[in-house]
Write a protein that holds these residues in place. Sequence first.
Motif, PDB file in Angstrom:
ATOM      1  N   GLU A  97     -19.102  13.936  50.004  1.00 37.88           N
ATOM      2  CA  GLU A  97     -19.941  13.121  50.900  1.00 37.88           C
ATOM      3  C   GLU A  97     -20.550  13.969  52.017  1.00 37.88           C
ATOM      4  O   GLU A  97     -21.746  13.897  52.291  1.00 37.88           O
ATOM      5  CB  GLU A  97     -19.101  12.001  51.504  1.00 37.88           C
ATOM      6  N   TYR A  98     -19.748  14.784  52.662  1.00 37.01           N
ATOM      7  CA  TYR A  98     -20.223  15.527  53.822  1.00 37.01           C
ATOM      8  C   TYR A  98     -20.936  16.822  53.449  1.00 37.01           C
ATOM      9  O   TYR A  98     -21.628  17.397  54.277  1.00 37.01           O
ATOM     10  CB  TYR A  98     -19.081  15.786  54.805  1.00 37.01           C
ATOM     11  N   ARG A  99     -20.794  17.276  52.227  1.00 43.34           N
ATOM     12  CA  ARG A  99     -21.503  18.475  51.787  1.00 43.34           C
ATOM     13  C   ARG A  99     -23.012  18.248  51.821  1.00 43.34           C
ATOM     14  O   ARG A  99     -23.782  19.153  52.075  1.00 43.34           O
ATOM     15  CB  ARG A  99     -21.068  18.847  50.369  1.00 43.34           C
ATOM     16  N   HIS A 100     -23.432  17.020  51.578  1.00 47.73           N
ATOM     17  CA  HIS A 100     -24.857  16.713  51.472  1.00 47.73           C
ATOM     18  C   HIS A 100     -25.398  15.970  52.688  1.00 47.73           C
ATOM     19  O   HIS A 100     -26.514  15.474  52.657  1.00 47.73           O
ATOM     20  CB  HIS A 100     -25.124  15.900  50.199  1.00 47.73           C
ATOM     21  N   SER A 101     -24.625  15.908  53.743  1.00 46.55           N
ATOM     22  CA  SER A 101     -25.125  15.247  54.945  1.00 46.55           C
ATOM     23  C   SER A 101     -25.342  16.290  56.032  1.00 46.55           C
ATOM     24  O   SER A 101     -24.645  17.294  56.103  1.00 46.55           O
ATOM     25  CB  SER A 101     -24.142  14.174  55.420  1.00 46.55           C
ATOM     26  N   ALA A 102     -26.338  16.047  56.845  1.00 42.19           N
ATOM     27  CA  ALA A 102     -26.650  16.970  57.927  1.00 42.19           C
ATOM     28  C   ALA A 102     -26.375  16.301  59.261  1.00 42.19           C
ATOM     29  O   ALA A 102     -26.560  15.096  59.412  1.00 42.19           O
ATOM     30  CB  ALA A 102     -28.119  17.377  57.853  1.00 42.19           C
ATOM     31  N   ILE A 103     -25.929  17.073  60.194  1.00 44.19           N
ATOM     32  CA  ILE A 103     -25.689  16.532  61.532  1.00 44.19           C
ATOM     33  C   ILE A 103     -27.006  16.326  62.259  1.00 44.19           C
ATOM     34  O   ILE A 103     -27.218  15.323  62.927  1.00 44.19           O
ATOM     35  CB  ILE A 103     -24.772  17.483  62.336  1.00 44.19           C
ATOM     36  N   LEU A 104     -27.902  17.285  62.089  1.00 46.20           N
ATOM     37  CA  LEU A 104     -29.197  17.219  62.758  1.00 46.20           C
ATOM     38  C   LEU A 104     -30.177  16.440  61.890  1.00 46.20           C
ATOM     39  O   LEU A 104     -30.395  16.808  60.737  1.00 46.20           O
ATOM     40  CB  LEU A 104     -29.729  18.641  62.989  1.00 46.20           C
ATOM     41  N   PRO A 105     -30.747  15.367  62.411  1.00 44.56           N
ATOM     42  CA  PRO A 105     -31.716  14.600  61.624  1.00 44.56           C
ATOM     43  C   PRO A 105     -32.869  15.475  61.145  1.00 44.56           C
ATOM     44  O   PRO A 105     -33.311  16.380  61.853  1.00 44.56           O
ATOM     45  CB  PRO A 105     -32.210  13.528  62.601  1.00 44.56           C
ATOM     46  N   GLN A 106     -33.338  15.216  59.941  1.00 42.37           N
ATOM     47  CA  GLN A 106     -34.373  16.028  59.304  1.00 42.37           C
ATOM     48  C   GLN A 106     -35.611  16.201  60.177  1.00 42.37           C
ATOM     49  O   GLN A 106     -36.192  17.274  60.234  1.00 42.37           O
ATOM     50  CB  GLN A 106     -34.770  15.392  57.963  1.00 42.37           C
ATOM     51  N   GLU A 107     -36.005  15.156  60.888  1.00 40.40           N
ATOM     52  CA  GLU A 107     -37.231  15.254  61.688  1.00 40.40           C
ATOM     53  C   GLU A 107     -37.110  16.254  62.846  1.00 40.40           C
ATOM     54  O   GLU A 107     -38.110  16.693  63.391  1.00 40.40           O
ATOM     55  CB  GLU A 107     -37.671  13.883  62.208  1.00 40.40           C
ATOM     56  N   PHE A 108     -35.885  16.650  63.202  1.00 44.19           N
ATOM     57  CA  PHE A 108     -35.697  17.627  64.280  1.00 44.19           C
ATOM     58  C   PHE A 108     -35.373  19.010  63.754  1.00 44.19           C
ATOM     59  O   PHE A 108     -35.400  19.980  64.500  1.00 44.19           O
ATOM     60  CB  PHE A 108     -34.571  17.176  65.210  1.00 44.19           C
ATOM     61  N   GLN A 128     -26.554  12.035  71.526  1.00 42.43           N
ATOM     62  CA  GLN A 128     -25.542  11.003  71.332  1.00 42.43           C
ATOM     63  C   GLN A 128     -25.320  10.706  69.852  1.00 42.43           C
ATOM     64  O   GLN A 128     -24.185  10.499  69.415  1.00 42.43           O
ATOM     65  CB  GLN A 128     -25.938   9.747  72.103  1.00 42.43           C
ATOM     66  N   SER A 129     -26.384  10.737  69.070  1.00 42.82           N
ATOM     67  CA  SER A 129     -26.275  10.520  67.627  1.00 42.82           C
ATOM     68  C   SER A 129     -25.461  11.631  66.967  1.00 42.82           C
ATOM     69  O   SER A 129     -24.598  11.367  66.118  1.00 42.82           O
ATOM     70  CB  SER A 129     -27.673  10.447  67.012  1.00 42.82           C
ATOM     71  N   ILE A 130     -25.717  12.863  67.353  1.00 45.92           N
ATOM     72  CA  ILE A 130     -24.980  13.994  66.794  1.00 45.92           C
ATOM     73  C   ILE A 130     -23.500  13.892  67.142  1.00 45.92           C
ATOM     74  O   ILE A 130     -22.630  14.074  66.277  1.00 45.92           O
ATOM     75  CB  ILE A 130     -25.587  15.328  67.287  1.00 45.92           C
ATOM     76  N   VAL A 131     -23.194  13.578  68.379  1.00 44.98           N
ATOM     77  CA  VAL A 131     -21.798  13.456  68.802  1.00 44.98           C
ATOM     78  C   VAL A 131     -21.108  12.337  68.023  1.00 44.98           C
ATOM     79  O   VAL A 131     -19.978  12.508  67.541  1.00 44.98           O
ATOM     80  CB  VAL A 131     -21.698  13.215  70.321  1.00 44.98           C
ATOM     81  N   LEU A 132     -21.771  11.198  67.849  1.00 47.84           N
ATOM     82  CA  LEU A 132     -21.167  10.095  67.095  1.00 47.84           C
ATOM     83  C   LEU A 132     -20.923  10.472  65.642  1.00 47.84           C
ATOM     84  O   LEU A 132     -19.880  10.119  65.074  1.00 47.84           O
ATOM     85  CB  LEU A 132     -22.057   8.848  67.182  1.00 47.84           C
ATOM     86  N   GLN A 133     -21.847  11.199  65.038  1.00 45.48           N
ATOM     87  CA  GLN A 133     -21.665  11.626  63.649  1.00 45.48           C
ATOM     88  C   GLN A 133     -20.475  12.568  63.520  1.00 45.48           C
ATOM     89  O   GLN A 133     -19.690  12.463  62.576  1.00 45.48           O
ATOM     90  CB  GLN A 133     -22.930  12.304  63.124  1.00 45.48           C
ATOM     91  N   ILE A 134     -20.348  13.491  64.454  1.00 41.34           N
ATOM     92  CA  ILE A 134     -19.226  14.426  64.423  1.00 41.34           C
ATOM     93  C   ILE A 134     -17.910  13.679  64.633  1.00 41.34           C
ATOM     94  O   ILE A 134     -16.923  13.926  63.930  1.00 41.34           O
ATOM     95  CB  ILE A 134     -19.412  15.533  65.477  1.00 41.34           C
ATOM     96  N   GLN A 135     -17.889  12.750  65.578  1.00 44.13           N
ATOM     97  CA  GLN A 135     -16.673  11.975  65.823  1.00 44.13           C
ATOM     98  C   GLN A 135     -16.274  11.169  64.587  1.00 44.13           C
ATOM     99  O   GLN A 135     -15.097  11.093  64.242  1.00 44.13           O
ATOM    100  CB  GLN A 135     -16.865  11.038  67.015  1.00 44.13           C
ATOM    101  N   ASP A 158     -12.774  10.342  59.981  1.00 48.33           N
ATOM    102  CA  ASP A 158     -12.625  10.192  58.527  1.00 48.33           C
ATOM    103  C   ASP A 158     -11.659  11.239  57.973  1.00 48.33           C
ATOM    104  O   ASP A 158     -10.801  10.938  57.145  1.00 48.33           O
ATOM    105  CB  ASP A 158     -13.966  10.317  57.815  1.00 48.33           C
ATOM    106  N   ALA A 159     -11.796  12.471  58.445  1.00 49.68           N
ATOM    107  CA  ALA A 159     -10.928  13.548  57.962  1.00 49.68           C
ATOM    108  C   ALA A 159      -9.479  13.330  58.388  1.00 49.68           C
ATOM    109  O   ALA A 159      -8.558  13.528  57.600  1.00 49.68           O
ATOM    110  CB  ALA A 159     -11.438  14.893  58.469  1.00 49.68           C
TER     111      ALA A 159
END
Length: 59
Positions: A41-52, A14-21, A26-27
């Motif tokens: 901004e989005y070049r340095h952000s990851a969809i998948l949280p680092q812990e996973f 659900q977190s990944i889907v919300l981030q993509i949405q 924004d785009a």
Amino acid sequence: MKAIEDVYETSLFQSIVLQIQKALKDALDALPEDYAKLRKEYRHSAILPQEFASDFMEY
């Protein structure tokens, strides 16, 4: 099918889907002069949280 449905219910999915949405919204809402800022901004952000990330890479 049950396993697929169970994945949809996880907070990670659900977190990944919300981030993509949010990124898509924004785009779509951005003006051409905002594109460079969004790319930065989005070049340095990851969809998948680092812990996973490491678990995902092993999979």
